[in-house]
Design a protein around this motif. Structure first.
Motif, PDB file in Angstrom:
ATOM      1  N   ILE A   1       6.827   3.043   5.307  1.00 36.77           N
ATOM      2  CA  ILE A   1       6.877   4.314   6.028  1.00 36.77           C
ATOM      3  C   ILE A   1       8.239   4.498   6.691  1.00 36.77           C
ATOM      4  O   ILE A   1       8.841   5.580   6.627  1.00 36.77           O
TER       5      ILE A   1
ATOM      6  N   ALA B   1      -1.349  10.511   3.661  1.00 33.22           N
ATOM      7  CA  ALA B   1      -1.921   9.383   4.396  1.00 33.22           C
ATOM      8  C   ALA B   1      -3.324   9.062   3.898  1.00 33.22           C
ATOM      9  O   ALA B   1      -4.133   9.962   3.655  1.00 33.22           O
TER      10      ALA B   1
ATOM     11  N   ALA C   1       0.786  -1.228   0.000  1.00 27.83           N
ATOM     12  CA  ALA C   1       0.000   0.000   0.000  1.00 27.83           C
ATOM     13  C   ALA C   1       0.820   1.280   0.000  1.00 27.83           C
ATOM     14  O   ALA C   1       0.276   2.346  -0.288  1.00 27.83           O
ATOM     15  N   VAL C   2       2.109   1.221   0.358  1.00 24.85           N
ATOM     16  CA  VAL C   2       2.908   2.433   0.503  1.00 24.85           C
ATOM     17  C   VAL C   2       3.910   2.550  -0.635  1.00 24.85           C
ATOM     18  O   VAL C   2       4.623   1.594  -0.959  1.00 24.85           O
TER      19      VAL C   2
ATOM     20  N   THR D   1      -8.541   8.670   6.412  1.00 22.09           N
ATOM     21  CA  THR D   1      -7.374   8.285   7.209  1.00 22.09           C
ATOM     22  C   THR D   1      -7.889   7.898   8.583  1.00 22.09           C
ATOM     23  O   THR D   1      -8.329   8.754   9.349  1.00 22.09           O
TER      24      THR D   1
ATOM     25  N   ALA E   1       3.604  -2.241   4.655  1.00 23.22           N
ATOM     26  CA  ALA E   1       3.291  -0.813   4.672  1.00 23.22           C
ATOM     27  C   ALA E   1       4.100  -0.095   5.751  1.00 23.22           C
ATOM     28  O   ALA E   1       4.621   1.001   5.532  1.00 23.22           O
TER      29      ALA E   1
ATOM     30  N   GLY F   1      -5.509   0.599   1.934  1.00 22.26           N
ATOM     31  CA  GLY F   1      -4.358   1.285   2.507  1.00 22.26           C
ATOM     32  C   GLY F   1      -4.001   0.819   3.896  1.00 22.26           C
ATOM     33  O   GLY F   1      -3.394   1.560   4.673  1.00 22.26           O
TER      34      GLY F   1
ATOM     35  N   SER G   1      -5.880   5.511   4.815  1.00 22.40           N
ATOM     36  CA  SER G   1      -5.880   4.143   5.339  1.00 22.40           C
ATOM     37  C   SER G   1      -7.191   3.820   6.029  1.00 22.40           C
ATOM     38  O   SER G   1      -7.845   4.691   6.608  1.00 22.40           O
TER      39      SER G   1
ATOM     40  N   GLN H   1       0.185   6.576   0.671  1.00 21.37           N
ATOM     41  CA  GLN H   1      -0.586   5.368   0.973  1.00 21.37           C
ATOM     42  C   GLN H   1      -1.739   5.289  -0.014  1.00 21.37           C
ATOM     43  O   GLN H   1      -2.535   6.227  -0.118  1.00 21.37           O
ATOM     44  N   ASP H   2      -1.815   4.179  -0.728  1.00 21.18           N
ATOM     45  CA  ASP H   2      -2.835   4.008  -1.758  1.00 21.18           C
ATOM     46  C   ASP H   2      -3.996   3.202  -1.193  1.00 21.18           C
ATOM     47  O   ASP H   2      -3.838   2.050  -0.804  1.00 21.18           O
TER      48      ASP H   2
ATOM     49  N   VAL I   1      -3.262   4.113  11.774  1.00 16.16           N
ATOM     50  CA  VAL I   1      -2.442   5.125  11.098  1.00 16.16           C
ATOM     51  C   VAL I   1      -2.649   6.481  11.765  1.00 16.16           C
ATOM     52  O   VAL I   1      -1.699   7.208  12.059  1.00 16.16           O
TER      53      VAL I   1
ATOM     54  N   LEU J   1      -2.498  -0.852   7.269  1.00 19.10           N
ATOM     55  CA  LEU J   1      -1.140  -0.856   7.803  1.00 19.10           C
ATOM     56  C   LEU J   1      -0.747  -2.269   8.217  1.00 19.10           C
ATOM     57  O   LEU J   1      -1.194  -2.781   9.244  1.00 19.10           O
TER      58      LEU J   1
END
Length: 320
Positions: free
Chosen positions: A144, A162, A109-110, A204, A140, A134, A164, A127-128, A208, A136
């Motif tokens: 980061i 960000a 995701a990152v 977000t 991921a 997204g 997620s 972050q997609d 996260v 974590l």
């Protein structure tokens, strides 16, 4: 009539040379219901022209619109163990990973990249949300950490976009361990005296928000983004009360001091460029000279059009 030359071969060529086009050329605005042409939306950085609604944007598109001339270098992220818990719900976790990688064309995701913003070296991570919301997980988290360590080693500011849905449940406690890992990496960047800017996009949430996304030097939010730990539906079901309108959205959090500014996507480049100049005490850039620092530091919820003037909030009332 030669059936092979006139029919079979053209069919094969059309299949092999098939252009990548979206399944639906029209996209519906979730806010107003308006149908927007895909190409127009793409050209407008995935912001609906009439309503100003900020739709999700792919990681590569985000980086291309952020860095100078759309040029950037991808930073490789170290591989991590896949499916260490052998997790399975309706599907095996490894199968979900394969589907997400096929859909997005990325490992996780990152996405971490280095490039220039107004001729200044910057490290950025995106972050997609398209990759398993997204979430974590270990990969991921490693992304980061890699971005923060790259910024520290290259002595550049770090900008995080960000997005997620929270921790990746398929990795259990290993996912939660990424929260302290990334926090330590943020502290190392801070010890190096380098700026860390967080841009909250929609949505977000979860771990996260509870870790590195809330540890930036400056917190910027795109208009209408959902920013929270537990979502409004969960809170309403828990407390059995109706929440205020716009609760946990960017403008609500700005009014209550949780984010520093709300900035339209079209203005993010200039805003972040000005902030980095202030935070690094660098020489002013001529391209940004016409944009006053006071204007860039506060953007109200009315800033839904790139042509609108940015307004200062009213002064706080003095205590009696």
């Amino acid at each position: 009539m030669n059936w092979i030359d006139n029919f079979v071969r053209p069919k094969i060529r059309s299949f092999l040379n098939k252009r990548e086009t979206p399944e639906n050329l029209w996209v519906k605005d979730p806010e107003s219901g308006e149908m927007v042409f895909y190409r127009d939306l793409e050209a407008n950085q995935w912001v609906v022209p009439n309503s100003g609604y900020h739709m999700k944007i792919k990681g590569h598109d985000r980086l291309a619109s952020f860095f100078d001339h759309g040029k950037f270098d991808i930073v490789p992220v170290s591989a991590v163990a896949q499916d260490p818990l052998k997790f399975r719900d309706q599907k095996r976790y490894v199968d979900r990973l394969k589907e997400a990688r096929t859909k997005t064309g990325r490992e996780d995701a990152v996405l971490v990249a280095t490039g220039k913003l107004y001729d200044r070296d910057v490290t950025a991570a995106v972050q997609d949300f398209d990759f398993m919301a997204g979430s974590l997980g270990m990969a991921a988290g490693q992304g980061i950490v890699t971005g923060l360590e790259t910024a520290a080693s290259r002595k550049t500011p770090f900008v995080l976009f960000a997005a997620s849905g929270g921790a990746r449940m398929q990795e259990g406690i290993l996912s939660l361990m990424q929260m302290p890992r990334t926090t330590v990496a943020v502290l190392r960047l801070r010890e190096a005296g380098l700026p860390f800017i967080v841009v909250f996009t929609n949505p977000t949430t979860g771990g996260v928000t509870a870790s590195y996304a809330m540890l930036g030097d400056v917190h910027i939010a795109e208009p209408g983004a959902l920013i929270c730990f537990a979502g409004p539906r969960v809170i309403e079901q828990t407390i059995r009360e109706k929440l205020p309108k716009g609760f946990q959205r960017s403008e609500y959090l700005y009014d209550h001091g949780m984010v520093d500014m709300v900035v339209h996507r079209h203005n993010l480049r200039s805003t972040i460029g000005s902030l980095l100049g202030l935070l690094t005490n660098a020489e002013p850039i001529e391209e940004l000279a016409t944009v006053s620092a006071s204007t860039q530091l506060t953007v109200t919820e009315t800033d839904l059009s790139p042509k609108d003037e940015v307004q200062q909030p009213p002064p706080a009332a003095s205590a009696e």
